[in-house]
Design a protein around this motif. Structure first.
Motif, short mmCIF file in Angstrom:
data_model
loop_
_atom_site.label_atom_id
_atom_site.label_comp_id
_atom_site.label_asym_id
_atom_site.label_seq_id
_atom_site.Cartn_x
_atom_site.Cartn_y
_atom_site.Cartn_z
N LYS A 13 91.93 32.30 160.17
CA LYS A 13 90.58 32.11 159.58
C LYS A 13 90.38 33.20 158.30
CE LYS A 13 86.66 31.14 161.92
NZ LYS A 13 85.69 31.16 163.02
N LEU A 14 90.50 34.38 158.71
CA LEU A 14 90.61 35.27 157.51
C LEU A 14 91.66 35.06 156.39
CD1 LEU A 14 90.26 38.81 159.51
CD2 LEU A 14 88.59 37.93 157.84
N LYS A 17 90.22 32.06 154.64
CA LYS A 17 89.34 32.75 153.61
C LYS A 17 89.79 33.21 152.46
CE LYS A 17 85.11 35.70 153.51
NZ LYS A 17 84.40 36.73 154.36
N ALA A 20 91.09 30.78 150.03
CA ALA A 20 89.97 30.27 149.19
C ALA A 20 89.70 30.93 148.06
CB ALA A 20 88.88 29.66 150.18
N LEU A 21 89.56 32.43 148.27
CA LEU A 21 89.21 33.38 147.06
C LEU A 21 90.13 33.28 146.07
CD1 LEU A 21 87.93 36.10 149.34
CD2 LEU A 21 86.48 34.92 147.95
N ALA A 30 90.34 38.64 147.56
CA ALA A 30 91.32 38.03 148.65
C ALA A 30 92.12 38.95 149.11
CB ALA A 30 92.13 36.94 147.91
N ILE A 33 90.45 40.81 152.02
CA ILE A 33 90.41 40.01 153.21
C ILE A 33 91.86 40.06 153.71
CG2 ILE A 33 90.24 37.60 153.97
CD1 ILE A 33 87.42 38.83 153.19
N GLU A 232 81.46 20.26 158.87
CA GLU A 232 82.73 20.73 158.42
C GLU A 232 83.69 19.69 157.79
OE1 GLU A 232 83.57 24.03 162.13
OE2 GLU A 232 83.90 21.93 162.52
#
Length: 249
Positions: A13-14, A17, A20-21, A30, A33, A232
């Motif tokens: 999940k990280l 994320k 996505a950044l 990013a 993260i 979602e």
């Protein structure tokens, strides 16, 4: 042994994320993260994924090489056929670092290692296909259907996955008004890694996503899988609508 890839995994999940950044242009955030993902990784599988993404964000060839080799060393400890799908990408990246550093001997060695691990998938399933069509055991699923991700595109392959949740996601995105269905299927011919996901977000084919030009035979129906919530699913549809990249058909 097969290590189960899960979007619900905290480190995965990280990394999602972080990617996505990256897509939104926030490269520095990013990288932070991905550093967090590395710190929170608890086993070799999580470290293999986190180190790979950390390597991608490094500015120097030396640092990229260090993290890419770290990712490879973690992957080599897992002894998992699915994780082995990442070996070619890892060795190719390591070879690229050596080339950039002028070490042509190690670059050549790692390129050869990458080639040695290339080949057709050896996954034995079970396999699943998601759709809204009402089908029966013995029916054949064939190529030529409409893409769930691009209007007007006829698909040259039939797609399937070795995870019921992934097939459930495909069912949710499929056209039609029927209920979402996940069928157990068996390939009737040769199949390959889905190039639309292989080495795209994660190294190799960790999601165990495949496609074939030959039909899939339905051998049963799966009723247990984790469905997306309405919010979602809406976010996923909105994200798919924004994508303009090529679909490898």
């Amino acid at each position: 042994m097969k290590t189960k890839f899960s979007p619900a995994n905290a480190v995965v999940k990280l990394c999602m994320k972080g990617m996505a950044l990256e897509d939104s242009g926030n490269a520095e955030e990013a990288a932070e993260i991905f550093q967090q993902a590395w710190r929170e990784a608890t086993d070799d599988y999580e470290r293999f994924i986190a180190a790979y993404h950390l390597a991608r964000r490094q500015k120097s060839a030396e640092e990229k090489l260090k993290w890419m080799e770290m990712s490879l060393q973690c992957a080599l400890k897992i002894d998992d056929e699915n994780v082995k799908s990442a070996y070619p990408a890892l060795y190719k990246n390591i070879a690229g670092c050596h080339k950039e550093l002028g070490d042509l001997e190690n670059a050549k060695r790692n390129d050869e290692l990458a080639k040695s691990f290339e080949g057709p998938p050896t996954d034995t399933g079970p396999f699943y296909h998601g759709t809204k069509a009402d089908l029966a055991v013995g029916d054949l699923l064939t190529a030529g259907g409409n893409s769930n991700y691009r209007d007007g595109l006829k698909m040259n392959h039939i797609y399937f996955a070795a995870g019921a949740n992934g097939a459930g996601l495909a069912a949710a995105l499929a056209a039609g008004e029927g209920r979402e269905r996940v069928y157990l299927v068996e390939p009737t011919g040769e199949f390959e890694n889905d190039p639309n996901v292989t080495d795209k977000k994660f190294p190799g084919n960790l999601t165990r996503s495949y496609r074939s030009k030959e039909p899939l035979r339905i051998i049963g129906e799966e009723t247990e899988w984790t469905a997306l919530t309405a919010s979602e699913l809406q976010k996923l549809r909105e994200g798919s609508a924004k994508k303009t990249g090529e679909i490898i058909n």
